[in-house]
Design a protein around this motif. Structure first.
Motif, PDB file in Angstrom:
ATOM      1  N   PRO B  77      44.582  39.596  39.599  1.00  0.00           N
ATOM      2  CA  PRO B  77      44.297  38.143  39.118  1.00  0.00           C
ATOM      3  C   PRO B  77      44.781  37.050  40.242  1.00  0.00           C
ATOM      4  N   PHE B  78      45.613  37.617  40.976  1.00  0.00           N
ATOM      5  CA  PHE B  78      46.222  36.569  42.004  1.00  0.00           C
ATOM      6  C   PHE B  78      45.455  36.875  43.543  1.00  0.00           C
ATOM      7  N   GLY B  79      44.611  37.558  43.435  1.00  0.00           N
ATOM      8  CA  GLY B  79      43.607  37.692  44.589  1.00  0.00           C
ATOM      9  C   GLY B  79      44.093  38.265  45.957  1.00  0.00           C
ATOM     10  N   GLU B  80      45.220  38.822  45.645  1.00  0.00           N
ATOM     11  CA  GLU B  80      45.661  39.640  46.958  1.00  0.00           C
ATOM     12  C   GLU B  80      45.152  40.864  46.946  1.00  0.00           C
ATOM     13  N   GLY B  81      44.886  41.593  45.843  1.00  0.00           N
ATOM     14  CA  GLY B  81      44.503  42.960  45.708  1.00  0.00           C
ATOM     15  C   GLY B  81      42.892  43.138  45.472  1.00  0.00           C
ATOM     16  N   ALA B  82      42.488  44.149  44.741  1.00  0.00           N
ATOM     17  CA  ALA B  82      41.138  44.303  44.417  1.00  0.00           C
ATOM     18  C   ALA B  82      40.550  43.263  43.810  1.00  0.00           C
ATOM     19  N   GLU B  83      39.172  43.034  44.237  1.00  0.00           N
ATOM     20  CA  GLU B  83      38.784  41.828  43.694  1.00  0.00           C
ATOM     21  C   GLU B  83      37.403  42.279  42.904  1.00  0.00           C
ATOM     22  N   LYS B  84      37.313  43.615  42.927  1.00  0.00           N
ATOM     23  CA  LYS B  84      35.985  44.384  42.625  1.00  0.00           C
ATOM     24  C   LYS B  84      36.430  45.676  42.111  1.00  0.00           C
ATOM     25  N   GLY B  85      35.804  46.174  40.974  1.00  0.00           N
ATOM     26  CA  GLY B  85      35.764  47.381  40.503  1.00  0.00           C
ATOM     27  C   GLY B  85      35.023  48.454  41.638  1.00  0.00           C
ATOM     28  N   ILE B  86      35.021  49.590  41.425  1.00  0.00           N
ATOM     29  CA  ILE B  86      34.614  50.525  42.368  1.00  0.00           C
ATOM     30  C   ILE B  86      32.806  50.246  42.586  1.00  0.00           C
ATOM     31  N   CYS B  87      32.582  50.181  41.502  1.00  0.00           N
ATOM     32  CA  CYS B  87      30.881  49.781  41.210  1.00  0.00           C
ATOM     33  C   CYS B  87      30.587  48.276  41.788  1.00  0.00           C
ATOM     34  N   GLY B  88      31.603  47.551  42.014  1.00  0.00           N
ATOM     35  CA  GLY B  88      31.240  46.287  42.418  1.00  0.00           C
ATOM     36  C   GLY B  88      31.411  45.091  41.493  1.00  0.00           C
ATOM     37  N   ALA B  89      31.875  45.693  40.170  1.00  0.00           N
ATOM     38  CA  ALA B  89      32.057  44.653  38.965  1.00  0.00           C
ATOM     39  C   ALA B  89      32.983  43.814  39.362  1.00  0.00           C
ATOM     40  N   THR B  90      32.867  42.444  39.163  1.00  0.00           N
ATOM     41  CA  THR B  90      33.787  41.608  39.289  1.00  0.00           C
ATOM     42  C   THR B  90      34.805  41.295  37.975  1.00  0.00           C
TER      43      THR B  90
END
Ligand code: SF4
Ligand code: SF4
Ligand code: SF4
Ligand code: SF4
Lengths: 183, 643
Positions: B77-90
């Motif tokens: 939620p703080f934008g440092e890590g993953a922004e999307k799931g593996i499929c690309g889901a935001t």
């Protein structure tokens, strides 16, 4: 004094510690309000995976005053900035001897784990690399100034992070095995 | 007084214990039993909540996805890590999908309950469920005409059978829309049609939610949420409404009557049987069986003065509304009831039944009896219930309870003194009746400002909010400001416990509302039934809107769920807001991880369905939000809007 101790064998990789750390270092100190804050609050702990061990581990460094890891490093791969106190790691000089981890209470349990399972292919240089990333971000673990229990310790559902009383550092008497920490 | 003396004699340990207990509930009866639990070392939901703290942030924000096995995935939620799931889901997609699944589960619970009611109704009409009969013939006939079933020259059973078939069709409908939606005001139905959210088959909407949220199907947050609204509507104007209607035909449409609530309704010298869960199908039989002479004789032989039935949650509300059977407590009092040590049998059907009851009952003499073919629990006595031999099963259950009476351990018994009177039974029909057969007196009172507006306050308990604190304070604040409150579910029980469901409670209301209540002899807070009976509120709102020639969203009406916790509440929220009623939630739904979804729910929905959500845990601030909303609606209607 007490320090944060990492028990890698218990980490499930949920990243709760990361979020708790960021929230603890936000203006509002509350998850829901911290969401909109500008600049976004920064975490001081990184859950990474040790690829060779296929485990996740939270990595964090508090850049101790007179950092013991720096003083024992045989190749001077570790150094400490006299002004900022930041401990840096130069991977070109690091020979993966793990000497630093024997004096850092935080990493000792990982060292023990690796000793136990005899897997030396996992690299200390790797862990230090994560610390360097954290250093680059301009933040360091401050043991959650102002809190009785560090936020990450409180947040960890499996107690992979514990806040443990240590005798003086260096020459410190730290638990020999990770199981001694359970108490 | 007594409390004070007690406190003095306690050591400091007990004092901290007491303090902790006061922090958990505002209800003195619950506090007494929480203290007993502490002293006996018994664990309750509050203790387990503490062990869960702090709760997982990803879960709270709704940004964790497990919809396929490439995952689980979660967004930082703080934008440092993953922004999307593996499929690309935001985060937007993940939050919306999770919300849709929650709505589907809630709608499924209500609608599957409705299906069982209709199936019982069908069996009754065929003579295969001899314990049941038609109790409200007028409602049967009016429903039959609504569903286009000719009644002339047919006996009641034939009409019932054809009506049951028509109702069953609503579940698997493949073309057209749900018939109950025709009850909505014209502008509302038109709006739903334009938006493409008129619900089709009840089961279909739920299935479609599961399809859409499968990996790689619907990946547009707005598009996903529209299906959420449609699914909610299939519950409110479908499953829930059908459940209410059919239960009224089978068991009678509720009429005002008096009863009592809170743990103090448990009896010292009678066999105590608690009915808990959500369906009246079995509990109706239990209430009847408790008067069986053979069983009463057995009770006497076992040394009991009689058989006492008390309800918890909505099973309790159903029997309360129709028979005045007392209620022992709200959702968070289910464990406390057992801890009184005075319960011979805890009889449960479906929904909101804590699995902890199994182990807990083992600490006392209580028999934990599970009855639904769908719902088993740890350590229960299984007594599966089927309509064909409903009364026999009910008798067996009571017999077991009676035979358990001698095992009650008097040393472990503590029944709190609190036992509060309440007036219940305000179905839409009963309210119109109380008004003299037409909504006009209420409309006039609203126009004059004597009744400033109507607040619909519903929902569960949630350990995240001090037990009943949100419910009672919000409702008190509303009536103080002349807002007539209609209530269902655990809010209704909480209000009853706080003494708000008696005509005398009008003393707590503002001058205008007080006068109206006094003239009609009604309380300022009207108990309309169980959670599926929120459909009664929809029907009542439609009557008011139609009479005024406006849409529901134009009415000076606001909703709230101050202590909600269940998935059903999310489905309710979806249909109440899609029906045009602004709704304040007292606990934060897991959507904040997506700014888009949050903005949609709390703001943009207003432009779509003329109502939106707000989140406000503080009941006083929540009441202020509702009042502000009502002021605005009054102004738009050209009514006095200066409080
Ligand atoms: S690695 Fe360990 S010893 Fe070195 S500065 Fe960080 S916390 Fe201190
Ligand atoms: S102790 Fe505090 S600052 Fe250090 S890593 Fe944990 S949460 Fe972050
Ligand atoms: S909270 Fe604990 S289990 Fe989760 S990632 Fe951090 S250290 Fe691992
Ligand atoms: S559907 Fe997408 S976000 Fe969800 S678990 Fe699978 S890959 Fe991850």
């Amino acid at each position: 004094m007490k320090d944060l101790i990492i028990r890698p064998e218990r980490c499930l990789g949920c990243r709760s510690c990361e979020i708790a750390c960021a929230v603890a270092h936000s203006k509002s100190k509350s998850l829901f309000s911290a969401l909109g804050e500008q600049p976004a609050p920064k975490k001081r702990i990184y859950v990474d995976c040790l690829p060779n061990l296929e485990i996740s581990i939270p990595i964090t460094c508090r850049h101790c005053e007179d950092a013991p890891c720096v003083s024992v490093c045989p190749t001077k791969a570790l150094s400490q900035d006299e002004v900022t106190g930041i401990v840096s790691h130069n991977p070109d000089h690091c020979v993966d001897c793990w000497t630093c981890s024997m004096v850092c209470p935080r990493f000792l349990p990982l060292y023990q784990l690796i000793l136990n399972i005899g897997c030396w292919t996992s690299s200390m240089a790797y862990n230090r690399g994560v610390i360097s990333r954290q250093t680059d971000a301009g933040v360091k673990c401050d043991l959650c100034q102002g809190r009785d229990i560090p936020a990450c310790v409180e947040a960890c559902p499996t107690h992979a992070l514990v806040f443990y009383e240590l005798e003086e550092i260096p020459g410190t008497k730290i638990p020999e095995t990770t199981s001694e920490l359970t108490g | 007084m007594e409390q004070k003396e007690n406190e003095k004699s306690m050591d400091s340990d007990s004092e901290t214990m007491l303090k902790k207990v006061y922090e958990k509930s505002i209800d003195p009866a619950s506090q007494t039993i929480l203290l007993k639990a502490k002293q006996e070392g018994i664990e309750t939901a509050w203790d387990r909540y503490e062990k869960q703290l702090p709760q997982c942030s990803f879960g709270q924000l709704g940004v964790c996805c497990r919809n396929c096995n490439m995952g689980p995935c979660r967004i930082d939620p703080f934008g440092e890590g993953a922004e999307k799931g593996i499929c690309g889901a935001t985060a937007d997609i993940i939050v919306a999908r999770n919300l849709l699944r929650t709505i589907a589960a809630g709608a499924a619970a209500h609608s599957d309950h409705a299906r069982d009611a209709v199936l019982t109704f069908k069996k009754m009409s065929e003579g295969a469920a001899g314990s049941y009969a038609i109790k409200d013939e007028a409602k049967l006939l009016s429903l039959a005409s609504e569903y286009g079933i000719p009644t002339e020259g047919k006996n009641r059973e034939k009409v019932a059978s054809e009506l049951a078939d028509a109702l069953l069709l609503e579940f698997g409908k493949q073309t057209g829309s749900l018939l109950c939606t025709m009850r909505a005001p014209e502008p509302r139905l038109k709006l739903w049609t334009e938006l493409g959210i008129v619900p089709r088959g009840i089961d279909r909407e739920i299935v479609e939610c599961m399809h859409r949220t499968h990996m790689g199907v619907d990946n547009n947050a707005t598009h996903i949420l529209l299906q959420g609204l449609r699914t909610g509507l299939s519950d409110g104007w479908g499953g829930s409404m059908i459940a209410t209607d059919v239960q009224d035909i089978l068991f009678g449409t509720p009429q005002p009557r008096m009863s009592t609530v809170n743990l103090g309704v448990l009896s010292r010298d009678k066999v105590n049987v608690i009915v808990h869960g959500h369906e009246p199908i079995l509990s109706e039989m239990i209430v009847e069986a408790a008067e069986d002479t053979e069983l009463l004789k057995l009770a006497q032989e076992k040394g009991a003065a009689g058989i006492n039935i008390a309800g918890i949650c909505c099973t309790g509300n159903e029997t309360l509304m129709r028979h005045g059977t007392p209620i022992a407590g709200t959702f968070l009092q289910q464990e406390l009831a057992v801890i009184t040590g005075a319960v011979e049998a805890m009889v449960v059907d479906v929904q909101c039944v804590m699995p902890s009851l199994g182990e807990l009952s083992g600490c006392y003499h209580t028999k934990f009896i599970s009855t639904s073919p769908k719902a088993d629990f740890p350590n229960t006595v299984r007594m599966e219930f089927h309509e064909e031999k409903a009364y026999e099963t009910a008798k067996e259950i009571i017999r077991l309870a009676v035979e358990n009476f001698p095992f009650r351990n008097p040393e472990k018994v503590n029944i709190p003194a609190e036992k509060q009177e309440c007036m219940v039974g305000f179905s839409a029909e009963a309210i119109l009746n109380a008004l003299g057969g037409s909504p006009d007196p209420l409309i006039e009172a609203i126009k004059s400002g004597a009744v400033w507006g109507v607040g619909a306050v519903v929902g569960c308990n949630n350990v995240k909010i001090k037990h009943n604190y949100g419910h009672v304070n919000l409702v008190k604040e509303l009536i103080k400001n002349n807002v007539l409150v209609v209530t269902t579910g655990c809010n209704a029980i909480a209000c009853a416990e706080a003494g708000l469901l008696v005509p005398e409670a009008s003393e707590l209301a503002g001058e205008g509302l007080k006068a109206v209540c006094k003239a009609l002899g009604i309380p300022p807070v009207l108990h309309m039934g169980s959670c599926v009976d929120i459909s009664r509120i929809l029907v009542l709102s439609s009557v008011l809107a139609n009479r005024l020639g406006v849409d529901i969203s134009d009415l000076p009406v606001a909703g709230a769920a101050p202590e909600w916790m269940s998935e059903k509440a999310v489905s309710i929220g979806a249909y109440v807001v899609s029906s045009g009623v602004f709704t304040v939630l007292g606990t934060v739904p897991p959507v904040l991880g997506s700014q888009a979804v949050t903005a949609l729910l709390t703001r943009d929905l207003n432009n779509v369905v003329g109502a939106s959500f707000a989140v406000e845990p503080d009941p006083f601030k929540a009441a202020a939000l509702m009042l502000e909303h009502i002021d605005g609606k009054r102004k738009s209607l050209g009514l006095n809007s200066d409080r």
